[in-house]
Design a protein around this motif. Structure first.
Motif: not given
Lengths: 249, 606
Positions: A128-131, B102, B110-111, B113-115
């Motif tokens: 998943w992308d998470m900020d 996760e 996170r990076t 970029d959200g990774l």
């Protein structure tokens, strides 16, 4: 090295008493070191829980001079030197033996709470992308080491013994961590109001004060959850009037 | 005839750290009924203390990373004594194992970029460690715990196993007792997964908690399992050294990953001296290049503080021995210096290393954003353990007995890379659970023999029946053992000391067998310590015997009388097994030849 007097509660569910020990205290000693020395030299069967001795596992919770503390993070030289140091078990939970209490209720409550349930992954590899900004809020709650000191100090549990209808600060922190997880889809608001009894909390912030991890339990977890309960459960207009009158819950 | 309760499962998992929890989850997912036995409360096992991160070639931060590079790094770090098949599986499967956490509620840093973000660590070519500040282990164990409690696993907390039970040649379960009341339970199971962690408590200075007494190693050994690589005990280079009460508590390698440097009392960065040949090419020449690496310059090479743990630990010992140590016998680890490069360095350090900040502030009165820490080696990890089949994790000699995590051996060879233990327990915890469930489904039920159980119960109870005043008491005896191992089988070993250690261990064994424990069966740590001692003595003997046999210095095993690596030992593992007469037997076993394609990867990665 200097000699220090400790009064350690010893007994079982039938009762017990403070026993006095004089021991040599080395430089940098924490209370857990002292308990270990008593155990090694004077009372081999003294019951105490501990694991990491570094404030990371939350096993050695006790009441030192009456305050809920992790024994491994409480330095002897920071306690008043002119009086004996008392070490007692957490009072909110049933005694097993000496400094060990039966905390199994906490595990039962947690297992009863609706589990984490993620939305479909953003990518084919299951990720998943998470900020970072979005994960930081729940990350605060995930620092919890489950020492249960917040449960110990909470008057709803400690004084009123409402274990059957009130989940306690630890579990509101646990729910908040899931509710604020960016990918969780679960809704635990009705549960918070009913089974978990969040309404009994009247925000005295005792839990926040004793948290060894510095989690802002009341402000960051409990109050936002209470707001969700109110938002979802009650008529918005009535809530507005209530707020204007200044009699929040 | 003693009384005991019988509990029955398809699979019993002994140990509830990361490996045990992951195994239990997998076995339950595969449809097995699962009992999980924890020595402490659930969620308190040693995994909780892992700090820096979990190694997986996600390639989120540096796209040059891949399982092949991770494989080659792991083999090089292990001085090529690793079970190459385990190193291959581990590198290939770690990314998926980390990502799935996760989906169970974990939240890694996170990076942009959200990774999932990744950080540098010793011996890893690229930033590879997924992490949450410096509390990655807590994140992992809590995630596994909170997922596991919904998978239909029966958790038995504060229960200690004293014997494995056998049905003929097959493992059939375990005898255990609950701490609260001292009642015995016989667990009948078609498959048993050992996940008991390490042996750190055999040494005086250790980062390990009281639980790490080598129970799994010893229990398995006594029913015929082979132990391998027992001479390789990792001394983590950075444990706290002052004040005395905190000696040994871990200081994460993440401090160095974030730019921390090691200095001696003369203020010199001594790590720039004596770079090992295997790492010459990949290590920075100057402090300036090292810093560029820390901040992500792809052209820069690693600072020497990020060399492997065995080397860094030895270098610190050398500085101390030659009179250039810190006031309390360590070296200075300085992260505060990054203020020369980073504007808000105080906030940066507190954010990246919050529990280190807290730990030094509370326990040592040191503000790590302003002053250096004093650090020195601490017993941290056992590379050696139960010898298993690389794919299934089943013991090479005891059918139905599986092992995963630290108590199993093979992946790390002569030295483990930081971050590879957390990925190890995920990858092989899952595999052990999966194959244990499969084994349980495919095999007939087992039978427990009352005589075997009665004997084991009597044995466990015997310390309570003996006179506690006859010797120094269980804690002091454990202390004597720790002292002995620290002095004679610690970070620097030699023939004379090891031979003495073997003799002294025999004497301690005799005393331990006559040791009495005062008090009752109810929550009695003194009694428990008499039982822990039995495991500790077995693993101590294994460490000493293997250390005596390996006449070279390699990885974590340093011999003062054989200072160099010997190519002849470079293809050999040492295997220990209980002989027919009850004595520990040792043999050399040549490592199976590595397949050409894996050898090619190692060569390509330099």
């Amino acid at each position: 090295m200097k000699t220090t007097t400790f009064k350690v509660w010893q007994g079982n569910s039938d009762g017990g008493e403070l026993k006095t020990y004089e021991i040599e205290v080395d430089q940098g000693y924490v209370v857990l070191d002292a308990i270990h020395r008593i155990q090694a030299e004077q009372a081999n069967d003294l019951a105490v829980r501990w694991n990491c001795k570094a404030g990371k596992c939350g096993s050695c919770s006790a009441e030192v001079n009456g305050s809920p503390k992790l024994m491994c993070m409480t330095r002897v030289d920071e306690l008043p030197a002119d009086q004996p140091i008392t070490v007692e078990p957490m009072r909110t939970f049933p005694i097993v033996k000496d400094l060990v209490t039966d905390v199994s209720w906490n595990y039962e409550v947690k297992a009863s709470i609706k589990r984490f349930s993620p939305k479909t992954a953003d990518h084919g590899d299951g990720s998943w992308d998470m900020d970072q900004y979005d994960v930081e809020r729940p990350q605060e709650f995930r620092k919890c080491i489950e020492c249960f000191l917040c449960q110990d100090v909470c008057h709803v549990l400690r004084d009123h013994q409402l274990h059957d209808r009130f989940a306690g600060p630890r579990h509101y922190v646990y729910v908040a961590n899931m509710e604020m997880n960016p990918i969780d889809t679960g809704d635990r608001v009705a549960e918070l109001r009913e089974e978990l009894g969040i309404g009994y909390c009247n925000i005295t912030k005792c839990c926040t004060k004793v948290c060894p991890e510095g989690i802002t339990i009341t402000d960051n977890a409990i109050i936002p959850l209470k707001e969700r309960v109110v938002d979802q459960s009650y008529d918005p207009l009535a809530r507005l009037i209530k707020l204007v009158k200044g009699s929040g819950d | 005839m003693t009384q005991h309760q019988v509990v029955e499962y398809d699979v019993v998992v002994i140990g509830a750290g990361g490996a045990g929890l992951r195994a239990a989850i997998e076995a339950a997912t595969k449809g097995a009924s699962v009992g999980l036995i924890c020595k402490s409360l659930l969620g308190k096992a040693h995994t909780v203390m892992a700090e820096g991160g979990v190694a997986a070639a996600l390639a989120n931060v540096d796209d040059r990373d891949s399982w092949k590079v991770h494989f080659a790094d792991t083999m090089r770090g292990g001085h090529y004594l690793n079970a190459w098949r385990m190193a291959e599986l581990h590198a290939q499967e770690a990314p998926e194992r980390v990502r799935e956490l996760e989906g169970w509620g974990a939240l890694m840093d996170r990076t942009p970029d959200g990774l999932i973000n990744q950080r540098n660590f010793g011996g890893h070519a690229y930033p590879r460690l997924a992490h949450v500040g410096d509390r990655t282990g807590l994140e992992m164990i809590r995630t596994l715990q909170d997922h596991g409690i919904h998978e239909g696993i029966d958790v038995h907390m504060e229960v200690t196993v004293s014997k494995l039970l056998m049905d003929g040649g097959r493992c059939a379960g375990a005898l255990a007792y609950d701490r609260e009341l001292g009642r015995f339970k016989a667990f009948r199971a078609k498959a048993v997964v050992m996940a008991t962690g390490g042996i750190g408590r055999a040494f005086l200075v250790t980062s390990n908690s009281w639980e790490y007494t080598g129970d799994g190693h010893a229990l398995a050994y006594h029913v015929g399992a082979e132990l391998v690589d027992m001479e390789f005990v990792q001394f983590h280079p950075t444990g706290m050294v002052w004040p005395p009460s905190v000696r040994g508590i871990l200081v994460t390698e993440g401090v160095r990953g974030e730019g921390g440097i090691l200095k001696n009392s003369e203020g010199r960065r001594f790590m720039f001296e004596d770079i090992p040949p295997l790492y010459k090419e990949s290590t920075a020449d100057t402090p300036e290049e090292g810093w560029r690496y820390v901040v992500g310059d792809r052209e820069a090479r690693r600072p020497p503080e990020l060399l492997t743990r065995d080397h860094v630990a030895r270098k610190i010992v050398k500085e101390v021995q030659e009179g250039r140590g810190s006031p309390h016998g360590g070296a200075f680890l300085d992260i505060a210096w990054i203020k020369e490069h980073i504007k808000d360095s105080e906030d940066h350090i507190k954010k990246k290393l919050p529990s280190m900040y807290h730990q030094f502030k509370e326990l040592a009165g040191i503000d790590i954003t302003k002053e250096p820490m004093e650090v020195g080696p601490t017993t941290h990890y056992a590379m050696g353990g139960i010898r298993v089949d690389p794919d299934s994790q089943m013991s090479t000699t005891v059918p139905g007995l599986f092992a995963a995590g630290e108590c199993a051996a093979g992946l790390h060879g002569a030295n483990r890379l930081g971050g590879n233990s957390l990925s190890d327990l995920l990858v092989f915890g899952k595999r052990a659970g999966e194959y244990a469930a499969e084994f349980a489904a495919g095999n007939t039920p087992v039978h427990l023999q009352d005589e075997q159980i009665d004997l084991a119960v009597q044995e466990a109870l015997s310390p309570l029946e003996r006179d506690p005043g006859a010797d120094v008491g269980p804690y002091r005896l454990q202390y004597e053992l720790q002292h002995l191992m620290q002095d004679k089988a610690g970070i620097a070993r030699e023939e004379s000391g090891l031979a003495e250690a073997l003799d002294e261990l025999q004497e301690l064994k005799t005393r331990a067998q006559a040791m009495g424990a005062g008090g009752s069966r109810e929550y009695n740590p003194g009694w428990h310590t008499t039982l822990d001692l039995q495991s500790l003595l077995t693993v101590a003997e294994a460490v000493v015997m293997a250390s005596q046999a390996r006449k070279e210095s390699r990885g974590a095993h340093s011999r003062l009388d054989y200072l160099d690596k010997d190519p002849e030992w470079g293809t050999v593992n040492l295997v220990l097994k209980k002989g027919h007469d009850g004595e520990m037997e040792l043999r050399r076993e040549v490592i199976p030849e590595i397949p050409e394609e894996l050898q090619k990867i190692i060569e390509e990665q330099g």
